[in-house]
Design an enzyme around this catalytic site. Structure first.
Site, PDB file in Angstrom:
ATOM      1  N   LEU A  26      96.664  67.590 -72.802  1.00 29.11           N
ATOM      2  CA  LEU A  26      96.185  66.207 -72.804  1.00 29.11           C
ATOM      3  C   LEU A  26      94.700  66.123 -73.147  1.00 29.11           C
ATOM      4  CD1 LEU A  26      97.990  64.801 -69.633  1.00 29.11           C
ATOM      5  CD2 LEU A  26      98.489  64.253 -72.022  1.00 29.11           C
ATOM      6  N   THR A  75      91.993  77.479 -73.166  1.00 32.68           N
ATOM      7  CA  THR A  75      93.031  77.432 -72.143  1.00 32.68           C
ATOM      8  C   THR A  75      93.878  78.692 -72.199  1.00 32.68           C
ATOM      9  OG1 THR A  75      94.735  76.002 -71.168  1.00 32.68           O
ATOM     10  CG2 THR A  75      94.692  76.144 -73.573  1.00 32.68           C
ATOM     11  N   LYS A  86      91.208  82.752 -71.528  1.00 33.31           N
ATOM     12  CA  LYS A  86      89.928  82.532 -70.854  1.00 33.31           C
ATOM     13  C   LYS A  86      89.153  83.821 -70.590  1.00 33.31           C
ATOM     14  CE  LYS A  86      91.388  78.177 -68.778  1.00 33.31           C
ATOM     15  NZ  LYS A  86      91.538  77.376 -67.557  1.00 33.31           N
ATOM     16  N   ASP A 104      75.214  82.393 -66.299  1.00 32.56           N
ATOM     17  CA  ASP A 104      75.343  83.218 -65.094  1.00 32.56           C
ATOM     18  C   ASP A 104      76.645  82.955 -64.350  1.00 32.56           C
ATOM     19  OD1 ASP A 104      72.916  84.399 -65.626  1.00 32.56           O
ATOM     20  OD2 ASP A 104      71.768  83.083 -64.294  1.00 32.56           O
ATOM     21  N   ASP A 113      85.728  75.101 -65.158  1.00 34.29           N
ATOM     22  CA  ASP A 113      86.925  74.984 -64.321  1.00 34.29           C
ATOM     23  C   ASP A 113      86.573  74.914 -62.841  1.00 34.29           C
ATOM     24  OD1 ASP A 113      89.001  74.824 -66.152  1.00 34.29           O
ATOM     25  OD2 ASP A 113      89.254  76.993 -66.295  1.00 34.29           O
ATOM     26  N   GLY A 154      97.861  83.114 -58.005  1.00 36.87           N
ATOM     27  CA  GLY A 154      97.543  83.536 -59.361  1.00 36.87           C
ATOM     28  C   GLY A 154      96.305  84.404 -59.388  1.00 36.87           C
ATOM     29  N   THR A 192      97.104  73.131 -60.787  1.00 34.48           N
ATOM     30  CA  THR A 192      96.287  73.135 -62.000  1.00 34.48           C
ATOM     31  C   THR A 192      97.100  72.730 -63.225  1.00 34.48           C
ATOM     32  OG1 THR A 192      96.656  75.515 -62.309  1.00 34.48           O
ATOM     33  CG2 THR A 192      94.674  74.851 -61.110  1.00 34.48           C
ATOM     34  N   TYR A 229      99.168  70.129 -65.249  1.00 36.28           N
ATOM     35  CA  TYR A 229      99.112  68.663 -65.213  1.00 36.28           C
ATOM     36  C   TYR A 229     100.195  67.986 -66.039  1.00 36.28           C
ATOM     37  CZ  TYR A 229      96.492  69.620 -69.505  1.00 36.28           C
ATOM     38  OH  TYR A 229      96.095  70.089 -70.737  1.00 36.28           O
ATOM     39  N   GLY A 273      96.964  67.986 -61.120  1.00 39.86           N
ATOM     40  CA  GLY A 273      96.198  68.774 -62.073  1.00 39.86           C
ATOM     41  C   GLY A 273      95.324  67.933 -62.983  1.00 39.86           C
TER      42      GLY A 273
END
Length: 286
Positions: A21, A65, A69, A81, A105, A128, A217, A219, A240
């Site tokens: 989305l 995504t 990542k 950092d 995130d 996860g 997370t 959605y 999400g």
């Protein structure tokens, strides 16, 4: 004299990406602020080569995504950092001949959760051990929560827990009848429940308790089986889409070097998402 409009290019890259989305949300944001930019969804299978191609085409910024990542973190020429601590990036920006990486995130997750609960001193469980889980673990620890990681792959889960000095438990333990540890906050950070994937049960319905705060997370769909089970048990659920919006706001602020106003921008982002998901729900009801 007719002059071409200079439009900056942005995209979300991943695989799968058709469900995203982000284009609907980000293009609504650009329109609301009169920013001449276009945001696309692009499937990326070979990230090193794909980043080179996108640089040649002049893309200014990228949302990263699943499943890229952690790889994007390693491929970025420079990272901030926060991203270095997390070990994953969900945002890239082109500066000169380099890709610069950061992670929003963790900002999206903590802001979405803080709308319904305090995090300091809370017992938090993260399901996860991928890039999203790394970011959420970082954000929760930063807010003062006591974090536990649960993952099917024990080796990867233990590695994440060690990185952030968290506890680790195998995911299978959560389904045992005599598992009696209490968690105040639970965040689902796997791709389970994602539209188009094979249905999988992460935890049994009996795991959820009244008073828990449970965030997803994923959605799309808006209400996954995971969230539905939590809702039936009396838990407070966080969709999400909440995390999606707030991490997106942070991306826009970084790319554009300006604050993003609640009105009209954030409101437009939320409305665009709501319209798409409402149409999907109505189509299913028909």
């Amino acid at each position: 004299m007719i002059k071409p409009v200079q439009t900056e290019l942005y995209a979300v890259i991943g695989n799968p990406v058709a469900h995203s989305l982000s284009p609907v949300m980000m293009n609504a944001a650009f329109r609301s602020m009169n920013v001449p930019a276009t945001y696309l969804a692009l499937q990326a299978d070979e990230l090193p080569e794909d980043l080179e191609t996108l640089a040649r085409f002049g893309f200014r910024g990228l949302s990263v995504t699943l499943p890229h990542k952690e790889l994007a973190y390693r491929l970025a020429d420079h990272v901030d950092d926060m991203a270095r601590t997390i070990g994953a990036v969900n945002t890239l920006m082109r500066e000169g001949s380099a890709w610069i990486g950061c992670n929003t995130d963790w900002l999206g997750a903590t802001k979405a959760l803080r709308r319904v609960t305090e995090l300091e001193g809370r017992e938090a469980l993260i399901l996860g051990a991928g890039g999203a889980a790394r970011a959420v673990a970082f954000g929760m620890k930063r807010e003062g929560a006591r974090v536990t990681i649960a993952n099917r792959c024990v080796e990867k889960g233990k590695a994440l827990a060690k990185s952030f000095r968290c506890d680790f438990i195998p995911l299978a333990i959560l389904d045992r009848a005599r598992f009696d540890r209490h968690f105040d906050v639970v965040v689902q950070c796997t791709s389970v429940g994602l539209q188009g994937t094979i249905p999988t049960v992460l935890v049994s319905d009996s795991f959820f308790e009244p008073g828990m705060v449970v965030m997803e997370t994923v959605y799309r769909p808006l209400r996954t089986p995971f969230l539905n089970a939590a809702k039936r048990a009396g838990a407070t659920i966080v969709h999400g889409t909440d995390m999606l919006v707030y991490q997106g706001v942070a991306q826009l602020e970084w790319w554009l070097s300006r604050p993003i106003p609640e009105f009209p921008c954030v409101a437009a982002m939320k409305q665009a998402i709501h319209e798409v998901l409402s149409k999907e729900k109505n189509a299913q009801d028909d």
